[in-house]
Design a protein around this motif. Structure first.
Motif, PDB file in Angstrom:
ATOM      1  N   ILE A  82      33.294  84.887  22.636  1.00  0.00           N
ATOM      2  CA  ILE A  82      32.291  84.191  21.812  1.00  0.00           C
ATOM      3  C   ILE A  82      32.009  84.924  20.503  1.00  0.00           C
ATOM      4  CG2 ILE A  82      31.221  82.893  23.675  1.00  0.00           C
ATOM      5  CD1 ILE A  82      29.616  86.094  22.370  1.00  0.00           C
ATOM      6  N   SER A 102      30.127  83.624  16.954  1.00  0.00           N
ATOM      7  CA  SER A 102      29.431  82.354  17.143  1.00  0.00           C
ATOM      8  C   SER A 102      27.965  82.496  16.764  1.00  0.00           C
ATOM      9  CB  SER A 102      29.519  81.903  18.607  1.00  0.00           C
ATOM     10  OG  SER A 102      30.827  81.469  18.939  1.00  0.00           O
ATOM     11  N   GLN A 158      23.765  79.401  19.835  1.00  0.00           N
ATOM     12  CA  GLN A 158      24.715  78.693  20.705  1.00  0.00           C
ATOM     13  C   GLN A 158      25.013  79.442  22.001  1.00  0.00           C
ATOM     14  OE1 GLN A 158      28.338  77.969  18.525  1.00  0.00           O
ATOM     15  NE2 GLN A 158      27.392  76.509  17.107  1.00  0.00           N
ATOM     16  N   LEU A 159      24.690  80.715  22.079  1.00  0.00           N
ATOM     17  CA  LEU A 159      25.263  81.568  23.114  1.00  0.00           C
ATOM     18  C   LEU A 159      24.862  81.185  24.529  1.00  0.00           C
ATOM     19  CD1 LEU A 159      25.114  85.091  21.431  1.00  0.00           C
ATOM     20  CD2 LEU A 159      26.918  83.355  21.373  1.00  0.00           C
ATOM     21  N   LEU A 219      26.623  77.969  25.543  1.00  0.00           N
ATOM     22  CA  LEU A 219      28.050  78.197  25.764  1.00  0.00           C
ATOM     23  C   LEU A 219      28.295  78.868  27.110  1.00  0.00           C
ATOM     24  CD1 LEU A 219      29.258  79.362  22.231  1.00  0.00           C
ATOM     25  CD2 LEU A 219      29.801  77.202  23.374  1.00  0.00           C
ATOM     26  N   VAL A 269      39.690  81.603  23.222  1.00  0.00           N
ATOM     27  CA  VAL A 269      38.650  80.971  22.404  1.00  0.00           C
ATOM     28  C   VAL A 269      39.086  79.516  22.208  1.00  0.00           C
ATOM     29  CG1 VAL A 269      37.255  81.123  20.313  1.00  0.00           C
ATOM     30  CG2 VAL A 269      38.323  83.187  21.241  1.00  0.00           C
ATOM     31  N   TRP A 309      37.906  76.703  21.181  1.00  0.00           N
ATOM     32  CA  TRP A 309      37.655  75.938  19.970  1.00  0.00           C
ATOM     33  C   TRP A 309      38.580  76.351  18.830  1.00  0.00           C
ATOM     34  CZ3 TRP A 309      33.903  78.339  22.888  1.00  0.00           C
ATOM     35  CH2 TRP A 309      33.474  79.596  22.466  1.00  0.00           C
ATOM     36  N   PHE A 332      34.762  79.435  13.930  1.00  0.00           N
ATOM     37  CA  PHE A 332      33.789  80.169  14.738  1.00  0.00           C
ATOM     38  C   PHE A 332      32.390  79.561  14.614  1.00  0.00           C
ATOM     39  CE2 PHE A 332      37.028  83.480  13.898  1.00  0.00           C
ATOM     40  CZ  PHE A 332      37.340  83.813  15.195  1.00  0.00           C
ATOM     41  N   ASP A 333      32.122  78.906  13.482  1.00  0.00           N
ATOM     42  CA  ASP A 333      30.801  78.318  13.249  1.00  0.00           C
ATOM     43  C   ASP A 333      30.766  76.826  13.532  1.00  0.00           C
ATOM     44  OD1 ASP A 333      32.433  77.586  11.171  1.00  0.00           O
ATOM     45  OD2 ASP A 333      30.981  78.021   9.578  1.00  0.00           O
ATOM     46  N   LEU A 389      27.905  73.307  18.277  1.00  0.00           N
ATOM     47  CA  LEU A 389      27.875  73.605  19.708  1.00  0.00           C
ATOM     48  C   LEU A 389      28.593  72.534  20.517  1.00  0.00           C
ATOM     49  CD1 LEU A 389      26.882  75.103  22.241  1.00  0.00           C
ATOM     50  CD2 LEU A 389      24.717  73.845  22.010  1.00  0.00           C
ATOM     51  N   LYS A 391      32.313  72.829  20.475  1.00  0.00           N
ATOM     52  CA  LYS A 391      32.793  73.961  21.270  1.00  0.00           C
ATOM     53  C   LYS A 391      32.719  73.649  22.761  1.00  0.00           C
ATOM     54  CE  LYS A 391      31.658  77.642  17.968  1.00  0.00           C
ATOM     55  NZ  LYS A 391      30.858  78.845  17.708  1.00  0.00           N
TER      56      LYS A 391
END
Length: 287
Positions: free
Chosen positions: A7, A10, A14-15, A18, A258, A260, A267-268, A271, A274
């Motif tokens: 992650i 990110s 979002q963490l 996720l 990863v 996504w 990375f951005d 949500l 992802k």
């Protein structure tokens, strides 16, 4: 072979979601990166890109991985977390032992401690720690943290760290696994000697195979070949069912992915996008 979600970079908001989605999809772990700060001018090249450049900038979001593990652990029940990797060299081992023990307890022993030295002289010097003799200091730090996490009244008298009898409670009810990062022979020796596994940065498959062979030699040398040992790999040239089967056959136990990024997102990315990538990956390769 297990699958772990990386992650890095990110957005912090979002963490926890996720982690919940990754758990629902059957991922085994979340890999948590570490970065203390972004220095405008770096004295050393970043060691894991071909040109030495950093893959992030001053605005890239980072979170303390131990705090992230506690937050994500609070909203999940089965998925594990490990630092990938936490830079030991610029930190204090007694403070870290308190933090690691707290996270292990709060997550119900779902935490693994991935450790490295750190590559940036500024992270050492600006945190009040000398950059010189960093490898030897980290070796003592690992000894100190393991000793304290083992519980009970302990003392330590080394070259870099020295303290009389003390105790940090509660100790974790199970040993916290230590995963050692680094690609140099010194790092591989450290992993073989004291680690419960080795974790890679971005590597090609053939290089991973060569490294695993060296780790086997070293583990044999230290009399640890029969002990359980994780190989956590970020492989950059094997994908899909055939690629993952090849990785598993080679002895990789944990593939850090990863999803996504595989789907062409950044990375951005939002949500929801992802989460869709996590579900898609799980349907293809986990279920």
């Amino acid at each position: 072979m297990k699958f772990t979600v990386g992650i890095a970079m990110s957005p912090l908001e979002q963490l926890t979601a996720l982690a919940q989605t990754a758990e629902e999809c059957g991922f085994s772990n979340v890999a948590l990166p570490d970065s203390l700060f972004f220095m405008e001018t770096a004295a050393a090249d970043y060691p894991y890109t071909p040109d030495g450049s950093r893959m992030w900038n001053a605005e890239t979001p980072w979170v303390d991985p131990l705090i992230a593990a506690a937050a994500m652990g609070a909203v999940t029940s089965t998925i594990g977390f490990y630092t990938n990797v936490l830079k030991l060299g610029s930190r204090n081992p007694l403070l870290l032992a308190r933090q690691v023990g707290s996270v292990a307890n709060l997550t119900g022993n779902r935490f693994g401690f991935g450790v490295g030295i750190g590559w940036a002289p500024e992270e050492f010097e600006w945190c009040g720690v000398p950059y010189s003799k960093r490898g030897a200091r980290v070796d003592e730090m690992i000894e100190v943290i393991k000793l304290v996490l083992g519980g009970g009244m302990v003392e330590y008298h080394g070259k870099f760290f020295d303290f009389d009898r003390l105790q940090i409670s509660p100790a974790p009810s199970k040993p916290v696994p230590f995963y050692v990062g680094g690609h140099t022979d010194v790092a591989l020796r450290r992993a073989a000697r004291v680690g419960d596994g080795w974790t890679s940065a971005m590597m090609k498959f053939d290089d991973l195979v060569t490294t695993m062979a060296r780790l086997k030699e070293l583990r044999t040398e230290y009399g640890r070949l029969e002990e359980p040992f994780e190989i956590q790999a970020v492989c950059i040239d094997r994908f899909g069912k055939d690629g993952y089967a090849q990785m598993a056959e080679a002895g990789i136990t944990d593939s850090i992915v990863v999803p996504w990024i595989f789907d062409g997102l950044g990375f951005d990315a939002p949500l929801e996008a992802k989460q869709d990538s996590l579900r898609k990956f799980a349907d293809l390769y986990i279920h």
